[in-house]
Scaffold this motif. Structure first.
Motif, short mmCIF file in Angstrom:
data_model
loop_
_atom_site.label_atom_id
_atom_site.label_comp_id
_atom_site.label_asym_id
_atom_site.label_seq_id
_atom_site.Cartn_x
_atom_site.Cartn_y
_atom_site.Cartn_z
N ASP A 186 -23.35 -45.13 71.83
CA ASP A 186 -24.01 -46.19 72.60
C ASP A 186 -24.96 -45.61 73.65
O ASP A 186 -26.10 -46.07 73.78
CB ASP A 186 -22.95 -47.07 73.27
CG ASP A 186 -23.57 -48.20 74.08
OD1 ASP A 186 -24.23 -49.06 73.47
OD2 ASP A 186 -23.40 -48.21 75.32
N VAL A 187 -24.51 -44.59 74.38
CA VAL A 187 -25.33 -44.00 75.43
C VAL A 187 -26.57 -43.34 74.84
O VAL A 187 -27.69 -43.56 75.32
CB VAL A 187 -24.51 -42.97 76.25
CG1 VAL A 187 -25.44 -42.19 77.19
CG2 VAL A 187 -23.43 -43.66 77.06
N VAL A 188 -26.38 -42.53 73.79
CA VAL A 188 -27.53 -41.82 73.20
C VAL A 188 -28.53 -42.80 72.60
O VAL A 188 -29.75 -42.60 72.72
CB VAL A 188 -27.05 -40.80 72.15
CG1 VAL A 188 -28.25 -40.15 71.46
CG2 VAL A 188 -26.20 -39.72 72.81
N ILE B 126 -29.28 -35.00 81.13
CA ILE B 126 -28.47 -36.20 81.35
C ILE B 126 -27.00 -35.87 81.12
O ILE B 126 -26.60 -35.47 80.02
CB ILE B 126 -28.90 -37.33 80.40
CG1 ILE B 126 -30.39 -37.63 80.58
CG2 ILE B 126 -28.07 -38.59 80.64
CD1 ILE B 126 -30.97 -38.50 79.50
N LYS B 127 -26.22 -36.02 82.15
CA LYS B 127 -24.78 -35.77 82.08
C LYS B 127 -24.05 -37.09 82.17
O LYS B 127 -24.35 -37.92 83.02
CB LYS B 127 -24.34 -34.84 83.21
CG LYS B 127 -22.86 -34.49 83.18
CD LYS B 127 -22.47 -33.56 84.33
CE LYS B 127 -20.99 -33.23 84.29
NZ LYS B 127 -20.59 -32.32 85.40
N GLU C 54 -21.08 -31.11 77.76
CA GLU C 54 -22.18 -31.42 76.84
C GLU C 54 -23.18 -32.34 77.53
O GLU C 54 -22.81 -33.35 78.11
CB GLU C 54 -21.64 -32.08 75.58
CG GLU C 54 -20.66 -31.21 74.83
CD GLU C 54 -19.61 -32.03 74.10
OE1 GLU C 54 -19.26 -31.66 72.98
OE2 GLU C 54 -19.13 -33.02 74.67
N VAL C 55 -24.44 -31.98 77.44
CA VAL C 55 -25.49 -32.77 78.09
C VAL C 55 -26.55 -33.15 77.06
O VAL C 55 -26.80 -32.42 76.10
CB VAL C 55 -26.15 -32.00 79.25
CG1 VAL C 55 -25.16 -31.79 80.38
CG2 VAL C 55 -26.73 -30.67 78.78
N THR C 56 -27.15 -34.32 77.26
CA THR C 56 -28.30 -34.73 76.47
C THR C 56 -29.54 -34.23 77.17
O THR C 56 -29.69 -34.39 78.39
CB THR C 56 -28.34 -36.25 76.33
OG1 THR C 56 -27.11 -36.71 75.74
CG2 THR C 56 -29.50 -36.68 75.45
N ILE D 221 -23.60 -42.97 82.43
CA ILE D 221 -24.39 -41.82 82.84
C ILE D 221 -24.02 -41.45 84.27
O ILE D 221 -24.10 -42.28 85.19
CB ILE D 221 -25.89 -42.11 82.71
CG1 ILE D 221 -26.27 -42.22 81.23
CG2 ILE D 221 -26.72 -41.02 83.39
CD1 ILE D 221 -27.73 -42.55 80.99
N GLU D 222 -23.64 -40.22 84.45
CA GLU D 222 -23.15 -39.74 85.74
C GLU D 222 -24.25 -39.12 86.58
O GLU D 222 -24.30 -39.28 87.80
CB GLU D 222 -22.04 -38.71 85.49
CG GLU D 222 -21.21 -38.33 86.68
CD GLU D 222 -20.06 -37.42 86.28
OE1 GLU D 222 -20.27 -36.20 86.17
OE2 GLU D 222 -18.95 -37.94 86.05
#
Length: 794
Positions: free
Chosen positions: A199-201, A187-188, A89-91, A123-124
């Motif tokens: 938190d990341v989103v 964004i992966k 899943e990616v943003t 974030i990778e």
């Protein structure tokens, strides 16, 4: 509810007519009253200790794969994919512009890209046109580097980049649309849990908000962004449900009983029930999900029903005797029906127990536990609390008049109508059953988590915009897990894989191509083959020579492409993946494509490599959605059938008659069938959430039937008399309590209407319609059933 006139008789005239269960409940009530302080202190200490120990660890999980149990094939395949390739899943940060290949736009894109790279240590990888992979060939090597390794400075350089981007087939519908007016930043992240995803989103959104402007519009889409919104909405609804439901219940209890004890004691009982149920969820590592979030109003509304029955009887009789005697008599007469109604409610929910779909399983288990817990606390804490009340003064009692005096005549009149016209009522039911059956056949099954959110929600708009320009916000992963080293270097196998790719791209839905992009090792091999052949377009193909394929892959790996290879194939080339991108649609829309691609994959890939079909697995959100809905439909049918069977058996035991137990299900099935028919008429889809509304409702609506028939049988057994007079007497004393409990349930479930999520809103509407219809069914159809059964016994 109980028979007030019977309670008011002298105990020595009634003792010989008490059943064994009534005598049991009398002893139970005396024990609770005798040890009331110990009962209260012991239960409060136990409940508070359990809540303090486990409730703080309660978690929330709206991840799409969380629907399935850890031992299910779907969950295991998804976990295997993550172990091999990371999170699928990616943003997606999307940017529309007519000037993408201009210095002002690319400068802002570069700044945004760098800010997103530093948004979180989870974030990778961040990929955009700036660092998109370029594969170039020299005399004897391959160089893999970023597209804009050297940022363009002139119009000529910008034009060269534009030409290269629009020619690159690997970028199309992933990083850029065909016309070059819509680009993305992908964004992966690492494999993270639900809270980390939120938190990341949120950090991504915060950065995007800083860059967004009228001349620089930005959209945030992708399944992580959708899950973040669902998470935030659930958290908001969680507190809202508790506050609104408790407020509604307090107002109704105050309106009905107009005494502090009539409000505080039942509210304390159901609030402790809710806390204890949530603590049990935490104890057994069951997170709050989009499905189980609906437990809150359910437990509060259903849990208070027993209290209403007991309080209505107790407060209407305690002025005629000592409070303890009135309380014991109340428990004697209400204990058994309250027990049976709690058990039938729990049975309707326990019917959801299964191994694979854990969100539904947890709804059933903890909803059933909540119903039984409410009964236990009602029969202990509520009774112990009421035992402290003193007998009211006569003038105080007389000052409290019935709230709706006309109900004393209206409700029994409905019952009398049912008795007198029972043949006509059965005729209407039979005729209506055919009409209901036809309308139910119109119901369609559909599931779309995005539709649960409002149309104006930013992530909904972003997803629609992304699909409009790129048609690829949902992913399907085809995993190939073989034991054959070097399989992905074999020309025949790669040729079969390419044929599968062509079939996917050729698939049409509504006359349009459904799959926007397909990426796999084939993409890399074509790039390399084109690069070593001077970048000529005609060499964007798969070589037919194994040695050449192996050599080109080695050149790619040593030229800086090792990380890219790991995204699509294992180090020994025995395992690999193929990713398909499609637009976001309701789940059933994917079924035909999934069936086709699975069939073709089995046919093409097993024929070329002789691998077992089990080595070919579909996963990703598209497959997860489809498999979840596919599993839930038979589960809901089985659950309803099991609930019907268990509840029927309980009614047969309670009424001590097979025929009466079975025909008493008619007034309970009718409102469920009618509600489902309305769903068909008004095109309300059955989805993953409301598939189980029938089983849940069956366990609730049968409660009123139990009270009516149980007390009707008591009147017939104790006083004899005609059926019509017995029905009238039954509804005279039970009707108001049934009405009030139904009002509490409907208003309690009306808090679903304040949910920010459309699925919970529609669930509330359906339950309210069912409960309202069921109330009138018990006032009219149940008396008709009694007349039909007892007509030869007058």
């Amino acid at each position: 509810m109980c028979i007030h006139n019977n309670i008011r008789k002298k105990d020595n005239n009634m003792e010989h007519k008490k059943t064994a269960m009534q005598r049991f409940w009398g002893k139970f009530a005396r024990g609770v009253i005798r040890h009331r302080l110990k009962v209260i202190l012991a239960e409060l200490l136990l409940i508070l200790a359990t809540v303090a120990l486990f409730l703080p660890n309660l978690t929330q999980d709206v991840a799409f794969e969380s629907i399935f149990g850890k031992d299910s094939d779907v969950k295991q395949h998804n976990q295997l994919f993550k172990d091999l390739y990371g999170r699928d899943e990616v943003t997606i940060v999307a940017l529309p512009s007519d000037a993408i290949f201009s210095l002002p736009f690319l400068t802002r894109l570069q700044s945004l890209h760098e800010a997103l790279e530093n948004a979180s240590d989870k974030i990778e990888e961040v990929t955009s046109l700036l660092n998109a992979r370029i594969t170039e060939g020299t005399d004897d090597s391959i160089i893999v580097h970023d597209l804009m390794e050297n940022f363009p400075q002139s119009e000529a350089e910008l034009q060269a980049i534009k030409d290269r981007v629009l020619r690159n087939k690997a970028y199309r519908n992933t990083l850029i649309n065909k016309s070059g007016t819509f680009t993305t930043i992908i964004i992966k992240t690492e494999v993270i849990d639900d809270l980390e995803n939120v938190d990341v989103v949120l950090k991504i959104r915060e950065i995007v908000d800083q860059y967004r402007s009228e001349d620089f519009p930005i959209y945030v889409a992708g399944s992580p962004a959708i899950m973040q919104v669902l998470d935030s909405t659930l958290a908001k609804d969680f507190g809202k449900f508790i506050a609104l439901t408790l407020l509604v219940i307090c107002v109704i209890l105050g309106f009905l009983f107009r005494r502090p004890a009539g409000i505080l004691l039942p509210v304390l009982t159901i609030f402790l029930t809710l806390l204890l149920t949530l603590a049990f969820k935490s104890m057994f590592h069951s997170p709050i999900s989009t499905v189980t979030n609906a437990l809150i109003p359910f437990i509060l509304a259903v849990g208070v029903a027993d209290s209403v029955h007991i309080l209505s009887v107790f407060f209407s009789t305690w002025t005629d005797r000592e409070p303890h005697d009135a309380l014991i008599a109340t428990v004697e007469h209400c204990g058994t029906p309250c027990l049976l109604t709690s058990v039938t409610t729990a049975a309707g929910l326990f019917a959801f127990m299964n191994r694979d779909i854990i969100t539904i399983r947890d709804l059933g288990i903890f909803g059933g536990i909540g119903a039984l817990t409410a009964f236990v606390l009602t029969m202990t804490l509520l009774i112990a609390g009421l035992s402290f009340l003193k007998k009211p003064k006569a003038q105080v009692h007389k000052s409290i008049k019935p709230i709706f005096p006309w109900l004393e005549d209206a409700i029994p009149a409905l019952g009398v109508f049912g008795v007198r016209h029972y043949r006509a009522i059965f005729g209407v039911i039979i005729f209506t059953a055919f009409l209901i059956g036809y309308c139910i056949s119109l119901i369609t099954v559909a599931h779309d988590p995005l539709s649960w959110l409002g149309k104006d929600e930013a992530v909904v708009t972003a997803t629609r915009v992304l699909d409009e320009h790129l048609a690829g916000s949902v992913g399907l992963e085809l995993m190939i897990n073989s034991d054959r080293e070097g399989l992905f270097k074999e020309p025949d196998f790669l040729q079969a894989l390419e044929q599968l790719e062509h079939k996917a791209k050729a698939y049409l839905k509504d006359g349009k191509p459904f799959i926007s992009s397909v990426t796999s090792l084939l993409t890399i091999i074509r790039e390399v083959n084109q690069a070593v052949n001077e970048g000529k377009e005609e060499f964007y193909t798969i070589p037919r020579d194994r040695k050449l394929i192996a050599q080109e892959l080695l050149l790619f790996e040593t030229g800086g492409g090792a990380d890219s290879l790991q995204d699509y194939v294992s180090f020994d080339y025995s395992d690999g993946r193929m990713t398909f991108r499609a637009p976001w649609i309701e789940t059933t829309g994917y079924a035909e494509f999934l069936t086709m691609i699975e069939r073709e994959a089995h046919t093409l890939l097993t024929a070329s490599s002789e691998m077992p079909q089990d080595d070919i697995v579909l996963t990703g959100n598209m497959a997860i959605f489809s498999q979840a809905l596919k599993a839930m439909l038979p589960l809901s049918i089985r659950g309803f059938g099991l609930a019907f069977l268990v509840i029927s058996v309980l009614l047969i035991i309670l009424f001590r008659n097979v025929k009466l137990g079975l025909i008493s299900m008619i007034p309970n099935l009718f409102p469920i069938g009618l509600t489902l028919a309305l769903m068909g008429v008004f095109d309300i889809h059955l989805d993953m959430f409301n598939l189980f509304v029938g089983s849940i409702a069956l366990g609730i609506v049968v409660d009123d039937t139990i009270h009516v028939i149980h007390h009707f049988q008591q009147i017939i057994a104790q006083n004899g008399g005609q059926i019509e007079s017995a029905v009238k007497a039954t509804l005279t004393v039970t009707g108001r309590a049934l009405l009030f409990t139904s009002v509490i349930l409907c208003l309690g479930f009306s808090t679903y209407l304040f949910s920010s999520m459309g699925n919970i809103y529609s669930f509330g509407i359906l339950l309210i319609v069912m409960l309202t219809t069921a109330l009138f069914a018990d006032f009219i159809i149940t008396p008709a059933v009694l007349m039909f059964f007892y007509k030869n016994r007058r």
